[in-house]
Design a protein around this motif. Structure first.
Motif, PDB file in Angstrom:
ATOM      1  N   PRO A   1       0.662   8.736   7.934  1.00  0.00           N
ATOM      2  CA  PRO A   1      -0.685   8.370   7.497  1.00  0.00           C
ATOM      3  C   PRO A   1      -0.826   7.983   6.028  1.00  0.00           C
ATOM      4  CG  PRO A   1      -0.501  10.734   7.610  1.00  0.00           C
ATOM      5  CD  PRO A   1       0.801  10.181   8.116  1.00  0.00           C
ATOM      6  N   ILE A   2       0.176   8.212   5.202  1.00  0.00           N
ATOM      7  CA  ILE A   2       0.049   7.965   3.771  1.00  0.00           C
ATOM      8  C   ILE A   2       0.648   6.597   3.432  1.00  0.00           C
ATOM      9  CG2 ILE A   2       0.536   8.868   1.465  1.00  0.00           C
ATOM     10  CD1 ILE A   2      -1.046  10.811   3.177  1.00  0.00           C
ATOM     11  N   GLN A   3      -0.172   5.717   2.847  1.00  0.00           N
ATOM     12  CA  GLN A   3       0.316   4.422   2.367  1.00  0.00           C
ATOM     13  C   GLN A   3       0.600   4.561   0.879  1.00  0.00           C
ATOM     14  OE1 GLN A   3      -2.677   1.469   3.207  1.00  0.00           O
ATOM     15  NE2 GLN A   3      -1.393   0.573   4.801  1.00  0.00           N
ATOM     16  N   VAL A   4       1.848   4.283   0.498  1.00  0.00           N
ATOM     17  CA  VAL A   4       2.249   4.381  -0.908  1.00  0.00           C
ATOM     18  C   VAL A   4       2.619   2.989  -1.391  1.00  0.00           C
ATOM     19  CG1 VAL A   4       3.863   5.417  -2.531  1.00  0.00           C
ATOM     20  CG2 VAL A   4       3.081   6.730  -0.565  1.00  0.00           C
ATOM     21  N   ARG A   5       2.043   2.607  -2.536  1.00  0.00           N
ATOM     22  CA  ARG A   5       2.347   1.311  -3.153  1.00  0.00           C
ATOM     23  C   ARG A   5       3.382   1.558  -4.249  1.00  0.00           C
ATOM     24  NH1 ARG A   5      -1.840  -3.203  -4.928  1.00  0.00           N
ATOM     25  NH2 ARG A   5      -2.207  -2.888  -2.737  1.00  0.00           N
ATOM     26  N   PHE A   6       4.564   0.966  -4.074  1.00  0.00           N
ATOM     27  CA  PHE A   6       5.635   1.100  -5.061  1.00  0.00           C
ATOM     28  C   PHE A   6       5.622  -0.064  -6.040  1.00  0.00           C
ATOM     29  CE2 PHE A   6       7.101   3.431  -1.320  1.00  0.00           C
ATOM     30  CZ  PHE A   6       7.377   4.662  -1.889  1.00  0.00           C
ATOM     31  N   SER A   7       5.241  -1.235  -5.580  1.00  0.00           N
ATOM     32  CA  SER A   7       5.118  -2.421  -6.420  1.00  0.00           C
ATOM     33  C   SER A   7       4.044  -3.296  -5.778  1.00  0.00           C
ATOM     34  CB  SER A   7       6.462  -3.166  -6.492  1.00  0.00           C
ATOM     35  OG  SER A   7       6.769  -3.756  -5.262  1.00  0.00           O
ATOM     36  N   PRO A   8       3.613  -4.347  -6.454  1.00  0.00           N
ATOM     37  CA  PRO A   8       2.592  -5.197  -5.833  1.00  0.00           C
ATOM     38  C   PRO A   8       3.026  -5.795  -4.492  1.00  0.00           C
ATOM     39  CG  PRO A   8       2.778  -5.700  -8.162  1.00  0.00           C
ATOM     40  CD  PRO A   8       3.883  -4.735  -7.840  1.00  0.00           C
ATOM     41  N   LYS A   9       4.329  -5.960  -4.286  1.00  0.00           N
ATOM     42  CA  LYS A   9       4.808  -6.555  -3.044  1.00  0.00           C
ATOM     43  C   LYS A   9       5.310  -5.534  -2.029  1.00  0.00           C
ATOM     44  CE  LYS A   9       6.397 -10.979  -4.846  1.00  0.00           C
ATOM     45  NZ  LYS A   9       7.552 -11.878  -4.933  1.00  0.00           N
ATOM     46  N   PHE A  10       5.416  -4.258  -2.387  1.00  0.00           N
ATOM     47  CA  PHE A  10       6.043  -3.280  -1.499  1.00  0.00           C
ATOM     48  C   PHE A  10       5.147  -2.067  -1.287  1.00  0.00           C
ATOM     49  CE2 PHE A  10       9.280   0.237  -1.006  1.00  0.00           C
ATOM     50  CZ  PHE A  10       9.476   0.013   0.339  1.00  0.00           C
ATOM     51  N   ILE A  11       4.671  -1.914  -0.039  1.00  0.00           N
ATOM     52  CA  ILE A  11       3.870  -0.767   0.386  1.00  0.00           C
ATOM     53  C   ILE A  11       4.567  -0.171   1.609  1.00  0.00           C
ATOM     54  CG2 ILE A  11       1.661   0.000   1.336  1.00  0.00           C
ATOM     55  CD1 ILE A  11       0.330  -2.290  -0.153  1.00  0.00           C
ATOM     56  N   ALA A  12       4.653   1.169   1.652  1.00  0.00           N
ATOM     57  CA  ALA A  12       5.292   1.833   2.792  1.00  0.00           C
ATOM     58  C   ALA A  12       4.391   2.927   3.334  1.00  0.00           C
ATOM     59  CB  ALA A  12       6.632   2.428   2.365  1.00  0.00           C
ATOM     60  N   HIS A  13       4.430   3.133   4.647  1.00  0.00           N
ATOM     61  CA  HIS A  13       3.722   4.231   5.294  1.00  0.00           C
ATOM     62  C   HIS A  13       4.675   5.412   5.343  1.00  0.00           C
ATOM     63  CE1 HIS A  13       0.305   1.917   7.107  1.00  0.00           C
ATOM     64  NE2 HIS A  13       1.115   0.935   6.781  1.00  0.00           N
ATOM     65  N   LEU A  14       4.252   6.566   4.836  1.00  0.00           N
ATOM     66  CA  LEU A  14       5.117   7.740   4.773  1.00  0.00           C
ATOM     67  C   LEU A  14       4.397   8.978   5.296  1.00  0.00           C
ATOM     68  CD1 LEU A  14       6.589   7.040   1.237  1.00  0.00           C
ATOM     69  CD2 LEU A  14       7.748   6.710   3.405  1.00  0.00           C
ATOM     70  N   HIS A  15       5.180   9.985   5.648  1.00  0.00           N
ATOM     71  CA  HIS A  15       4.660  11.272   6.102  1.00  0.00           C
ATOM     72  C   HIS A  15       4.469  12.162   4.870  1.00  0.00           C
ATOM     73  CE1 HIS A  15       4.574  15.133   8.213  1.00  0.00           C
ATOM     74  NE2 HIS A  15       4.149  14.405   9.240  1.00  0.00           N
ATOM     75  N   PRO A  16       3.484  13.047   4.862  1.00  0.00           N
ATOM     76  CA  PRO A  16       3.262  13.921   3.699  1.00  0.00           C
ATOM     77  C   PRO A  16       4.485  14.779   3.346  1.00  0.00           C
ATOM     78  CG  PRO A  16       1.362  14.001   5.137  1.00  0.00           C
ATOM     79  CD  PRO A  16       2.411  13.199   5.840  1.00  0.00           C
ATOM     80  N   ASP A  17       5.323  15.138   4.314  1.00  0.00           N
ATOM     81  CA  ASP A  17       6.498  15.950   4.042  1.00  0.00           C
ATOM     82  C   ASP A  17       7.559  15.182   3.274  1.00  0.00           C
ATOM     83  OD1 ASP A  17       5.289  18.009   5.362  1.00  0.00           O
ATOM     84  OD2 ASP A  17       6.389  17.682   7.244  1.00  0.00           O
ATOM     85  N   GLU A  18       7.492  13.863   3.254  1.00  0.00           N
ATOM     86  CA  GLU A  18       8.478  13.043   2.553  1.00  0.00           C
ATOM     87  C   GLU A  18       8.115  12.838   1.089  1.00  0.00           C
ATOM     88  OE1 GLU A  18       9.878  10.161   6.209  1.00  0.00           O
ATOM     89  OE2 GLU A  18       8.126   9.571   5.046  1.00  0.00           O
ATOM     90  N   LEU A  19       6.972  13.300   0.658  1.00  0.00           N
ATOM     91  CA  LEU A  19       6.482  13.020  -0.697  1.00  0.00           C
ATOM     92  C   LEU A  19       6.340  14.287  -1.524  1.00  0.00           C
ATOM     93  CD1 LEU A  19       3.616  10.564   0.275  1.00  0.00           C
ATOM     94  CD2 LEU A  19       5.882   9.963  -0.578  1.00  0.00           C
ATOM     95  N   GLU A  20       6.496  14.115  -2.841  1.00  0.00           N
ATOM     96  CA  GLU A  20       6.190  15.189  -3.778  1.00  0.00           C
ATOM     97  C   GLU A  20       5.322  14.603  -4.886  1.00  0.00           C
ATOM     98  OE1 GLU A  20       9.730  16.773  -5.505  1.00  0.00           O
ATOM     99  OE2 GLU A  20      10.381  14.848  -6.289  1.00  0.00           O
ATOM    100  N   VAL A  21       4.352  15.375  -5.322  1.00  0.00           N
ATOM    101  CA  VAL A  21       3.430  14.919  -6.372  1.00  0.00           C
ATOM    102  C   VAL A  21       4.139  15.016  -7.711  1.00  0.00           C
ATOM    103  CG1 VAL A  21       1.220  15.341  -7.481  1.00  0.00           C
ATOM    104  CG2 VAL A  21       1.460  15.679  -5.023  1.00  0.00           C
ATOM    105  N   ILE A  22       3.990  13.985  -8.520  1.00  0.00           N
ATOM    106  CA  ILE A  22       4.610  13.959  -9.864  1.00  0.00           C
ATOM    107  C   ILE A  22       3.672  14.610 -10.854  1.00  0.00           C
ATOM    108  CG2 ILE A  22       5.506  12.493 -11.690  1.00  0.00           C
ATOM    109  CD1 ILE A  22       6.218  10.458  -9.583  1.00  0.00           C
TER     110      ILE A  22
END
Length: 111
Positions: free
Chosen positions: A90-111
């Motif tokens: 459910p989480i859409q993360v934008r890494f660059s203007p051209k690259f967005i990925a859908h990820l699971h909350p368990d795959e992410l850590e807050v900086i």
């Protein structure tokens, strides 16, 4: 004859099945749901697990591991056209203007 408890239950509906509980680990290093920071749009996050994607703009149609990449939460998907949905990632993360990925909350850590 049968080793599987489900097969035993299907073969004999009056059979008694005893299931052993799994042992509880006392030193669990993962954060509980209460301790995890809530993810919201605009937070900076980092991919903490090995995650292979095939749609990275610089590596089109090739496996590319995005572990360690940092980005910003762009959207959290919870409804579609006013109806509630339950997406696997459910989480859409934008890494660059051209690259967005859908990820699971368990795959992410807050900086």
């Amino acid at each position: 004859m049968f080793n599987c408890p489900r097969a035993i239950a299907l073969a004999d509906p009056y059979a008694t099945i005893k299931i052993k509980p799994l042992p509880v680990q006392e030193n669990n290093k993962q954060m509980s749901v209460v301790e995890q920071p809530t993810l919201s749009v605009g937070l900076r996050v980092r991919v903490k697990t090995p995650t292979i994607v095939y749609h990275h703009p610089d590596h089109r149609n090739q496996p590319f591991d995005i572990q360690g990449m940092e980005g910003e939460i762009f959207a959290i998907l919870s409804d579609w056209q006013g109806r509630p949905i339950s997406p696997n990632y459910p989480i859409q993360v934008r890494f660059s203007p051209k690259f967005i990925a859908h990820l699971h909350p368990d795959e992410l850590e807050v900086i």
